[in-house]
Design an enzyme around this catalytic site. Structure first.
Site, PDB file in Angstrom:
ATOM      1  N   GLU A  78       0.823  -1.212   0.000  1.00 45.69           N
ATOM      2  CA  GLU A  78       0.000   0.000   0.000  1.00 45.69           C
ATOM      3  C   GLU A  78       0.856   1.260   0.000  1.00 45.69           C
ATOM      4  O   GLU A  78       1.481   1.602   1.009  1.00 45.69           O
ATOM      5  CB  GLU A  78      -0.926   0.025   1.218  1.00 45.69           C
ATOM      6  CG  GLU A  78      -1.858   1.221   1.194  1.00 45.69           C
ATOM      7  CD  GLU A  78      -2.878   1.198   2.315  1.00 45.69           C
ATOM      8  OE1 GLU A  78      -3.848   1.968   2.231  1.00 45.69           O
ATOM      9  OE2 GLU A  78      -2.705   0.425   3.278  1.00 45.69           O
ATOM     10  N   GLU A 100     -12.194   1.982   3.521  1.00 40.74           N
ATOM     11  CA  GLU A 100     -11.124   2.397   4.430  1.00 40.74           C
ATOM     12  C   GLU A 100     -11.253   3.894   4.719  1.00 40.74           C
ATOM     13  O   GLU A 100     -10.430   4.720   4.300  1.00 40.74           O
ATOM     14  CB  GLU A 100      -9.766   2.069   3.798  1.00 40.74           C
ATOM     15  CG  GLU A 100      -8.557   2.383   4.645  1.00 40.74           C
ATOM     16  CD  GLU A 100      -8.321   1.379   5.759  1.00 40.74           C
ATOM     17  OE1 GLU A 100      -7.291   1.500   6.438  1.00 40.74           O
ATOM     18  OE2 GLU A 100      -9.162   0.485   5.961  1.00 40.74           O
TER      19      GLU A 100
END
Length: 308
Positions: free
Chosen positions: A189, A284
């Site tokens: 990420e 998220e």
């Protein structure tokens, strides 16, 4: 009472009960169809996390997962899964299997942070990372996870960028060797939280995944972070599509649900759908409102951007 009068009065009562809410028969039919559609699965697999529906479902995670399912969600995320007890991890996996839901990412324990960066090339840092990978395999088995999040850590600014990149690639190759036999993919990420982070851009992560050259090493493309870091969302996703293994979202500014910021999520989700993406879209982000009203607004927002 005459039979004709009884039937007449009964008809009036039925009519009153049907229209007591002020809606015509046609309006009630439309409302019924909307209510039914509201609980149907979404076109993409949006995945909430614990706490998003606690005002309605309570604080028990299993109850909340059931509630998510009833709303039409078919996946979850849980970054903190490694901190849960073995028993709870198993119960989550069992419930997801029963409901036909998919477990999204959790974060590899100590998978890379400011103090433990793979860019430094230090064996003690790599050992900590590999230990987290091995632990993650066992956790994933219990909760039926197929993706785990890895952040390589901060820059090692005393080293040239090429050397740092090679160090990260080497560490990730060793991690991939642990995950490959189990069909688990670590997704890298790139983040926007601080410029100290080594991994920040899509093309940079693409280059690293190509170098690792493993089905167990792909990109976690978080739309919120990449809108902040680089923008040009769909073209960059398209260029790097072969290495993108997981999607997360959040609107910008604010990192709240879609429709609260500047990102055209309906268009982006349409693009993902047409691209044939079948994986999870991790929610998220935070929420723009609190309580049950906020939870209702959250679902409404996702129904809106899913109606492409």
């Amino acid at each position: 009472m005459k039979r004709s009068d009884f039937l007449k009065n009964s008809s009036l009562l039925v009519g009153a009960s049907l229209f007591s809410n002020g809606l015509s028969a046609k309006e009630q039919a439309v409302q019924g169809m909307e209510d039914q559609a509201a609980n149907q699965p979404f076109r993409l697999n949006y995945a909430p996390h614990q706490g998003m529906f606690s005002a309605s479902a309570g604080k028990n995670f299993l109850d909340e997962i059931q509630y998510m399912y009833d709303l039409g969600f078919r996946g979850i995320e849980d970054n903190g899964m490694p901190s849960r007890s073995v028993e709870e991890q198993k119960k989550v996996g069992e419930l997801l299997a029963k409901l036909g839901m998919v477990m999204g990412v959790f974060v590899v324990p100590k998978g890379g942070n400011g103090a433990n960066t793979l860019a430094a090339g230090k064996e003690e840092h790599v050992d900590i990372f590999l230990k987290g990978c091995k632990e993650s395999v066992e956790i994933a088995k219990r909760c039926n996870a197929k993706h785990v999040t890895v952040v390589p850590g901060d820059y090692a600014r005393n080293l040239p960028i090429g050397v740092q990149t090679a160090n990260v690639v080497e560490g990730l190759r060793r991690g991939a060797e642990i995950f490959e036999p189990h069909g688990i993919t670590m997704v890298l990420e790139p983040l926007s939280d601080t410029p100290d982070l080594f991994l920040r851009f899509t093309d940079q992560t693409y280059e690293i995944c190509k170098a690792v050259n493993s089905p167990s090493c792909k990109i976690l493309y978080d739309v919120y972070h990449q809108q902040k870091n680089e923008g040009n969302l769909i073209p960059l996703m398209d260029m790097c599509w072969s290495e993108i293994g997981y999607i997360q979202v959040g609107d910008n500014p604010g990192r709240k649900e879609p429709t609260t910021g500047e990102i055209n999520y309906k268009n982006l989700f349409k693009w993902l759908y047409n691209k044939g993406y079948k994986g999870i879209v991790g929610m998220e982000h935070g929420m723009s409102q609190r309580g049950k009203e906020g939870e209702q607004a959250l679902v409404k927002a996702y129904r809106e951007v899913d109606s492409f």
